[in-house]
Scaffold this motif. Structure first.
Motif: not given
Length: 384
Positions: A275-282, A284-287
């Motif tokens: 949840t936190e990663f998805n909110a900050r990651w800009q 595109g690809f990555g996890e």
């Protein structure tokens, strides 16, 4: 009371397992002092098993009133579990009930209400709960290590049962005698663990196959899909006609994933929640960064005597039960919901419509074919 005097009602496959470990002294605070089986033709073989000093009864109430026992293990065919459990509690006998708690939730709800107003210890023989593998999974969930549960999958297909198994008793695999198949006989352990770990769903859609590859009336292959209040989903797949079978439990949360398979536990932990990663990651690809973490787990143990030892400790010392009797309704609710969903060919909301379920079950009981198989006690040692 220095130890708990146990009686056993029903000395069939699983009743024999309980008899043997009690006679062997595997539960130091318990001893076997009486047994009961309503089939007199089996008494000679039972006598050879228990010896000359332990009384063998044909009538359960006579044993319960004998003054020889403090507690009883109910190990009869499923329909009789609630009736005999309530009878034992009525006589002030501590009651440990084999799985499942009953065949349909209405009768188990009555048993649970009766138990709440009795002054005895009431437990279920859910001998997979003390297994260190599942204890550790529960710890990871309850402590928040997995985060919010998002998905669970259980493939449990290593319940192989041949036609000869089903032919070993006239009651087996019939609606009249057993009330269900793999969901009622083999899977109560996994259905209990599933809800114990991830909670109860809000609705279920299931597809049961009845008598697939076997000459039986009841279900022996099931695929079910469950949805939970928080949006999580679950899949449960089981059969008794597949070899080799699989036993794989996978639970994913927003902080990682845990897998139990082949007696081993694997845990992948996210460095930060999804949840936190998805909110900050800009980008595109990555996890999220993920680590496989080694977690120490004691040797796998799912012996029935562990539950009996805990039950005896509850009677003698007030030790909390690993598997309280009133928990038995939860897994049964899941199996009833899977039947009902198949019969109606539709989604089923929980709690289920108990009257509708019972009505449809009674329709199947009315057309159930009486089998003429001679009852045989099979060697169930090493089984779950």
């Amino acid at each position: 009371m220095e130890n708990v005097r146990f009686g056993i009602i029903g000395v069939g496959n699983i009743g024999t397992v309980h008899t043997r470990y009690l006679l062997a002294g595997k539960v130091p605070e318990a001893r076997l002092t009486a047994v009961c089986d309503n089939n007199p033709a089996k008494h000679e073989a039972i006598r050879q098993l228990v010896g000359e000093q332990i009384p063998v009864y044909s009538d359960a109430e006579s044993m319960l009133k004998s003054g020889l026992i403090d507690a009883v293990i109910v190990a009869t065919p499923h329909y009789a579990h609630p009736e005999l459990s309530m009878l034992a509690m009525r006589h002030g006998i501590h009651t440990l009930c084999e799985k499942p708690a009953g065949v349909y939730t209405a009768q188990v709800r009555e048993m649970n209400e009766f138990a709440r107003h009795s002054n005895v210890v009431f437990g279920m023989m859910f001998n997979q709960r003390p297994n260190p593998l599942y204890q550790k999974v529960k710890d990871l969930i309850d402590s928040g290590e997995l985060g919010e549960i998002r998905r669970s999958n259980w493939i449990i297909t290593n319940w192989y049962r041949s036609q000869s198994y089903y032919n070993s008793g006239g009651w087996r695999a019939t609606w009249k005698g057993e009330g269900g198949g793999v969901l009622l006989n083999q899977d109560p352990h996994q259905l209990d663990l599933w809800q114990w770990l991830v909670g109860m769903p809000v609705r279920v859609r299931a597809f049961c196959q009845f008598g697939k590859h076997r000459q039986i009336e009841v279900e022996n292959e099931v695929t079910a899909y469950a949805e939970y209040a928080n949006g999580a989903t679950g899949v449960f797949i089981t059969t008794t006609a597949e070899a080799p079978g699989t036993n794989r439990l996978e639970i994913a949360g927003d902080r990682g994933k845990v897998v139990v398979e082949e007696g081993k536990l694997r845990f992948w932990r996210l460095r930060e929640s999804e949840t936190e990663f998805n909110a900050r990651w800009q980008n595109g690809f990555g996890e999220p960064e993920c680590w496989e973490v080694t977690i120490p787990v004691a040797a796998e143990c799912s012996e029935h005597y562990v539950i009996t030892a805990n039950f005896a400790a509850a009677v003698l010392h007030g030790t909390p039960l690993i598997a309280p009797g009133t928990d038995g309704i939860n897994g049964l609710t899941l199996s009833n919901a899977m039947h009902l969903s198949t019969w109606l060919d539709d989604w089923v909301d929980l709690p289920i419509d108990e009257a509708r379920y019972l009505s449809l079950l009674q329709e199947r009981i009315a057309t159930s074919v009486e089998k003429t198989s001679e009852n045989r006690t099979l060697d169930a040692s090493g089984s779950w």
